[in-house]
Motif scaffolding. Structure first.
Motif, PDB file in Angstrom:
ATOM      1  N   HIS A 264       6.742  32.594  -3.359  1.00 33.33           N
ATOM      2  CA  HIS A 264       6.951  31.508  -4.316  1.00 33.33           C
ATOM      3  C   HIS A 264       5.645  31.084  -4.986  1.00 33.33           C
ATOM      4  O   HIS A 264       5.617  30.772  -6.180  1.00 33.33           O
ATOM      5  N   LYS A 265       4.572  31.067  -4.237  1.00 31.59           N
ATOM      6  CA  LYS A 265       3.276  30.652  -4.791  1.00 31.59           C
ATOM      7  C   LYS A 265       2.804  31.599  -5.892  1.00 31.59           C
ATOM      8  O   LYS A 265       2.112  31.176  -6.826  1.00 31.59           O
ATOM      9  N   ASN A 267       4.681  33.034  -8.084  1.00 29.81           N
ATOM     10  CA  ASN A 267       5.492  32.897  -9.306  1.00 29.81           C
ATOM     11  C   ASN A 267       5.904  31.450  -9.555  1.00 29.81           C
ATOM     12  O   ASN A 267       6.982  31.184 -10.084  1.00 29.81           O
ATOM     13  N   LEU A 268       5.060  30.526  -9.175  1.00 23.73           N
ATOM     14  CA  LEU A 268       5.399  29.105  -9.287  1.00 23.73           C
ATOM     15  C   LEU A 268       5.166  28.576 -10.697  1.00 23.73           C
ATOM     16  O   LEU A 268       4.082  28.759 -11.270  1.00 23.73           O
ATOM     17  N   ASP A 269       6.182  27.931 -11.237  1.00 25.89           N
ATOM     18  CA  ASP A 269       6.069  27.227 -12.518  1.00 25.89           C
ATOM     19  C   ASP A 269       6.340  25.746 -12.234  1.00 25.89           C
ATOM     20  O   ASP A 269       7.501  25.352 -12.064  1.00 25.89           O
ATOM     21  N   PRO A 270       5.300  24.918 -12.150  1.00 27.82           N
ATOM     22  CA  PRO A 270       5.486  23.499 -11.777  1.00 27.82           C
ATOM     23  C   PRO A 270       6.469  22.755 -12.669  1.00 27.82           C
ATOM     24  O   PRO A 270       7.093  21.787 -12.230  1.00 27.82           O
ATOM     25  N   SER A 271       6.619  23.200 -13.898  1.00 23.83           N
ATOM     26  CA  SER A 271       7.522  22.495 -14.825  1.00 23.83           C
ATOM     27  C   SER A 271       8.979  22.921 -14.663  1.00 23.83           C
ATOM     28  O   SER A 271       9.869  22.291 -15.228  1.00 23.83           O
ATOM     29  N   ASP A 272       9.218  23.995 -13.896  1.00 24.55           N
ATOM     30  CA  ASP A 272      10.581  24.497 -13.756  1.00 24.55           C
ATOM     31  C   ASP A 272      10.822  24.984 -12.324  1.00 24.55           C
ATOM     32  O   ASP A 272      10.917  26.184 -12.057  1.00 24.55           O
ATOM     33  N   PRO A 273      10.926  24.039 -11.370  1.00 24.78           N
ATOM     34  CA  PRO A 273      11.140  24.437  -9.967  1.00 24.78           C
ATOM     35  C   PRO A 273      12.500  25.103  -9.781  1.00 24.78           C
ATOM     36  O   PRO A 273      13.509  24.635 -10.303  1.00 24.78           O
ATOM     37  N   ARG A 274      12.503  26.196  -9.042  1.00 23.64           N
ATOM     38  CA  ARG A 274      13.728  26.978  -8.868  1.00 23.64           C
ATOM     39  C   ARG A 274      14.525  26.561  -7.636  1.00 23.64           C
ATOM     40  O   ARG A 274      15.730  26.782  -7.567  1.00 23.64           O
ATOM     41  N   ASP A 278       9.816  25.577  -4.140  1.00 24.68           N
ATOM     42  CA  ASP A 278       9.050  25.258  -5.352  1.00 24.68           C
ATOM     43  C   ASP A 278       8.750  23.765  -5.439  1.00 24.68           C
ATOM     44  O   ASP A 278       7.631  23.348  -5.736  1.00 24.68           O
ATOM     45  N   ASN A 282       5.081  21.849  -5.288  1.00 22.72           N
ATOM     46  CA  ASN A 282       4.660  20.875  -6.299  1.00 22.72           C
ATOM     47  C   ASN A 282       4.230  19.568  -5.658  1.00 22.72           C
ATOM     48  O   ASN A 282       3.235  18.944  -6.053  1.00 22.72           O
TER      49      ASN A 282
END
Length: 503
Positions: A264-265, A267-274, A278, A282
């Motif tokens: 997960h780290k 491919n982490l997108d803080p604005s779009d938690p899956r 995630d 954050n």
């Protein structure tokens, strides 16, 4: 020479008696110290007589511990004490007493005891206290709700998972199969979607291995080895045995989760938690540097483990019991199917909205949960302050066993407590009735975090299975309603036939 032999003989005799006296003194000292140290405090609940050093370890049947503990209440009352090794505990029995402890005095009984095995396994959420517990539970509830935890938005996910398992069952063409692993798979995949963001295929070897490890670990946690470990931790850490197997199981489980966190780290997108991981990553970043923050990767792994294991084992085990009860009581299974045919039919999938129109099916599910008694002794509680309960004084920090078995089979609350009877949850008009003594998820501040999800899964999965299949034992085989005792109470492994219903 004779004189020398005589003197030598006297000397040896003296040394022998000196060592013997020293051993006798040592034994008497240990027994006296144990008696003085572990003497019941003034106004402490009564209990059975104890053996020196080990206490009441041998006072209960380890293979039927919940039954033994319930039977002891007939002799010593609804509030009594046991000493397991060097650790005292108070056992609470019966609905009225549990209600007084967990709800009326809920703040005083909301802690968890400091158990050495749990500390060494590092399972933080379920066995934590204070700020750590409050922060982690609040965050976990809000995050899972964000992803539809316990809400109707999860219905399609649950029903989609059923379509995967029905393809597998169809392949048996009504022949006997063991439903154990399949049921673990479909339930754990719901948690996987929430926590990891994806499901696993049923033939995934890592997935199959980890679910087996979870079950084995829970079984060992309910064994005498756990009691010995918690009573004599320094000694047991050095000795081989099943307790070491349990520690290795949870170590391997945490390693499995660590790999998921690392993925997960990357491919982490803080604005779009899956998913939950995630969101937690954050939160670690947002609270970094705050003095009271309890968010770190170790706690993340521990929380995921706490969600994954109970979220899988309890519901899957209940469904295993459901198949058995339906095979044992075919007349009840027929009534459930008749209600399903009337309300839903055979073509469309069930919905949570259907439950209000299906009182008999709802009653059967509740009776399965009551009789299955999945977590018979609940997770242990601890007192956060000195408490008065039913005339007894329970000291601060005391381990408290809230015996759910004594509530779910309380003769004062259930008309036929030891008989499978859906009528327990139906009134004279045949409408569903919620019973106050129905607390398989516990009650109060430590009520099971996943109760709403479990109820949704049980209704949708059970109704879907009954809609598509009739369950029966193989020819010449009778249902065996026996169990294997552990932290969770599963039935013994069995094979069953799932006969497709005609559309």
């Amino acid at each position: 020479c004779l004189l020398l032999n005589l003197l030598l003989s006297v000397y040896i005799s003296y040394v022998y008696w000196d060592i013997k006296s020293l051993l006798v003194f040592f034994v008497v000292f240990i027994l006296t110290a144990d008696y003085v140290k572990n003497k019941r405090p003034v106004n402490f609940p009564p209990g059975p007589r104890m053996f020196p050093i080990v206490g009441n370890i041998f006072s209960v049947d380890r293979k039927k511990m919940h039954e033994s503990i319930t039977e002891l209440a007939q002799t010593y009352g609804d509030v009594y004490s046991l000493r397991i090794g060097q650790r005292w505990m108070v056992v609470i029995n019966g609905f009225e007493v549990l209600k007084e402890a967990l709800i009326t005095q809920g703040d005083s009984f909301a802690d968890r005891p400091d158990l050495p095995l749990q500390v060494d396994m590092f399972q933080q959420l379920a066995f934590s206290n204070g700020n750590l517990w409050k922060q982690q539970r609040r965050f976990t509830l809000s995050t899972l709700k964000y992803f539809g935890f316990g809400k109707r938005s999860l219905e399609p996910v649950i029903l989609e998972e059923f379509t995967h398992i029905t393809k597998v069952i169809r392949g048996y063409k009504g022949k006997p199969f063991n439903p154990h692993i399949f049921l673990n798979n479909i339930v754990s995949n719901i948690i996987c979607l929430l926590v990891f963001g994806h499901r696993f295929e049923y033939d995934d070897e890592k997935f199959k291995k980890i679910t087996k490890l979870f079950e084995k670990g829970l079984q060992l946690e309910g064994s005498i080895w756990t009691q010995l470990y918690d009573s004599f931790p320094k000694l047991m850490r050095c000795l081989p045995g099943p307790h070491q197997t349990a520690l290795n199981i949870w170590k391997n489980s945490k390693n499995f989760i660590h790999t998921k966190v690392e993925d997960h780290k990357q491919n982490l997108d803080p604005s779009d938690p899956r998913d939950y991981i995630d969101c937690y990553l954050n939160e670690i970043q947002m609270t970094k540097g705050q003095a009271d923050s309890t968010f770190d990767e170790d706690n993340l792994v521990a929380c995921v483990l706490d969600l994954f294991v109970p979220g899988t084992e309890t519901t899957a085990t209940t469904l295993r019991w459901a198949f058995l009860y339906m095979a044992k009581y075919p007349e009840i299974q027929e009534k459930v199917q008749a209600e399903i045919d009337l309300v839903i039919g055979l073509s469309r999938q069930p919905s949570m909205e259907d439950r209000v129109n299906m009182p008999y099916t709802d009653a059967v599910i509740h009776e399965i949960m009551r009789m299955a008694n999945i977590v018979p002794l609940n997770l242990p509680h601890a007192t956060s302050r000195e408490v008065q309960l039913r005339g007894y004084t329970i000291p601060k920090g005391m381990t408290v066993i809230t015996n759910l078995t004594s509530v779910l089979f309380d003769k004062n609350e259930w008309e036929t407590p030891h008989t499978f009877n859906p009528g327990h949850f139906l009134n004279e008009e045949g409408k569903f009735v919620k019973r106050a003594a129905f607390i398989p998820f516990s009650a109060g501040k430590r009520v099971c975090l996943g109760e709403n999800l479990a109820r949704m899964e049980l209704f949708l999965f059970f109704t879907s299975f009954m809609q598509h299949y009739t369950f029966a034992m193989p020819a010449g085989v009778k249902p065996v309603l026996d169990y294997s005792f552990g932290l969770i109470l599963p039935p013994l492994d069995y094979e069953i036939c799932a006969i497709p219903r005609q559309k």
